[in-house]
Design a protein around this motif. Structure first.
Motif, PDB file in Angstrom:
ATOM      1  N   MET A 114       0.836  -1.176   0.000  1.00 21.94           N
ATOM      2  CA  MET A 114       0.000   0.000   0.000  1.00 21.94           C
ATOM      3  C   MET A 114       0.882   1.240   0.000  1.00 21.94           C
ATOM      4  O   MET A 114       2.027   1.184   0.431  1.00 21.94           O
ATOM      5  CB  MET A 114      -0.916   0.010   1.220  1.00 21.94           C
ATOM      6  N   MET A 115       0.335   2.334  -0.500  1.00 18.49           N
ATOM      7  CA  MET A 115       1.074   3.585  -0.442  1.00 18.49           C
ATOM      8  C   MET A 115       0.633   4.362   0.789  1.00 18.49           C
ATOM      9  O   MET A 115      -0.553   4.496   1.058  1.00 18.49           O
ATOM     10  CB  MET A 115       0.860   4.450  -1.671  1.00 18.49           C
ATOM     11  N   VAL A 116       1.634   4.873   1.502  1.00 19.63           N
ATOM     12  CA  VAL A 116       1.403   5.771   2.627  1.00 19.63           C
ATOM     13  C   VAL A 116       2.182   7.041   2.335  1.00 19.63           C
ATOM     14  O   VAL A 116       3.360   6.991   1.976  1.00 19.63           O
ATOM     15  CB  VAL A 116       1.877   5.152   3.962  1.00 19.63           C
ATOM     16  N   VAL A 117       1.509   8.179   2.448  1.00 18.47           N
ATOM     17  CA  VAL A 117       2.174   9.469   2.294  1.00 18.47           C
ATOM     18  C   VAL A 117       2.400  10.028   3.697  1.00 18.47           C
ATOM     19  O   VAL A 117       1.477  10.067   4.514  1.00 18.47           O
ATOM     20  CB  VAL A 117       1.332  10.444   1.450  1.00 18.47           C
ATOM     21  N   VAL A 118       3.634  10.417   3.965  1.00 16.93           N
ATOM     22  CA  VAL A 118       4.002  10.976   5.265  1.00 16.93           C
ATOM     23  C   VAL A 118       4.402  12.428   5.048  1.00 16.93           C
ATOM     24  O   VAL A 118       5.240  12.726   4.192  1.00 16.93           O
ATOM     25  CB  VAL A 118       5.190  10.208   5.897  1.00 16.93           C
ATOM     26  N   THR A 119       3.772  13.320   5.815  1.00 14.17           N
ATOM     27  CA  THR A 119       4.145  14.735   5.783  1.00 14.17           C
ATOM     28  C   THR A 119       4.481  15.158   7.198  1.00 14.17           C
ATOM     29  O   THR A 119       3.918  14.639   8.160  1.00 14.17           O
ATOM     30  CB  THR A 119       3.007  15.617   5.241  1.00 14.17           C
ATOM     31  N   TYR A 120       5.406  16.097   7.314  1.00 18.79           N
ATOM     32  CA  TYR A 120       5.775  16.537   8.658  1.00 18.79           C
ATOM     33  C   TYR A 120       6.167  18.004   8.663  1.00 18.79           C
ATOM     34  O   TYR A 120       6.566  18.573   7.641  1.00 18.79           O
ATOM     35  CB  TYR A 120       6.900  15.682   9.238  1.00 18.79           C
ATOM     36  N   ASP A 121       6.015  18.598   9.830  1.00 16.33           N
ATOM     37  CA  ASP A 121       6.415  19.973  10.080  1.00 16.33           C
ATOM     38  C   ASP A 121       7.132  19.966  11.419  1.00 16.33           C
ATOM     39  O   ASP A 121       6.504  19.769  12.459  1.00 16.33           O
ATOM     40  CB  ASP A 121       5.193  20.885  10.103  1.00 16.33           C
TER      41      ASP A 121
END
Length: 96
Positions: free
Chosen positions: A1-8
């Motif tokens: 599966m694709m997981v998109v991870v974003t962070y700040d």
């Protein structure tokens, strides 16, 4: 599966700068950077749980934020690229 991870990550102090590098390295172990603080990861549920645990251990919840988008297995139909960067899917062969 694709997981998109974003962070700040807050980088006001040295500790924040270290956290940012650590978060980036963890994400690089699981996927491909597609924007400065955005990674696309093709992983299974066990890898996702491990990655998520590592990332949650690395952030400071009072200063930082991280988001996980579980796109699933049919992600090719859900990802659209517009602009100068060429779309590269992680599982495609790299030919130079």
């Amino acid at each position: 599966m694709m997981v998109v991870v974003t962070y700040d990550i807050s980088t006001i102090d040295r500790a924040g700068q270290r956290r940012l590098r650590k978060i980036s390295k963890i994400c690089q172990n699981y996927g491909q950077r597609v924007q400065h603080s955005v990674f696309e990861c093709i992983i299974d549920s066990t890898e996702f749980a491990t990655m998520k645990h590592q990332l949650l251990q690395a952030i400071n919840e009072e200063k930082d934020s991280i988001r996980f988008y579980q796109i699933g297995n049919q992600y090719r139909k859900k990802v659209e690229q517009v602009g100068v960067k060429e779309t590269i899917f992680v599982e495609d062969p790299f030919i130079f």
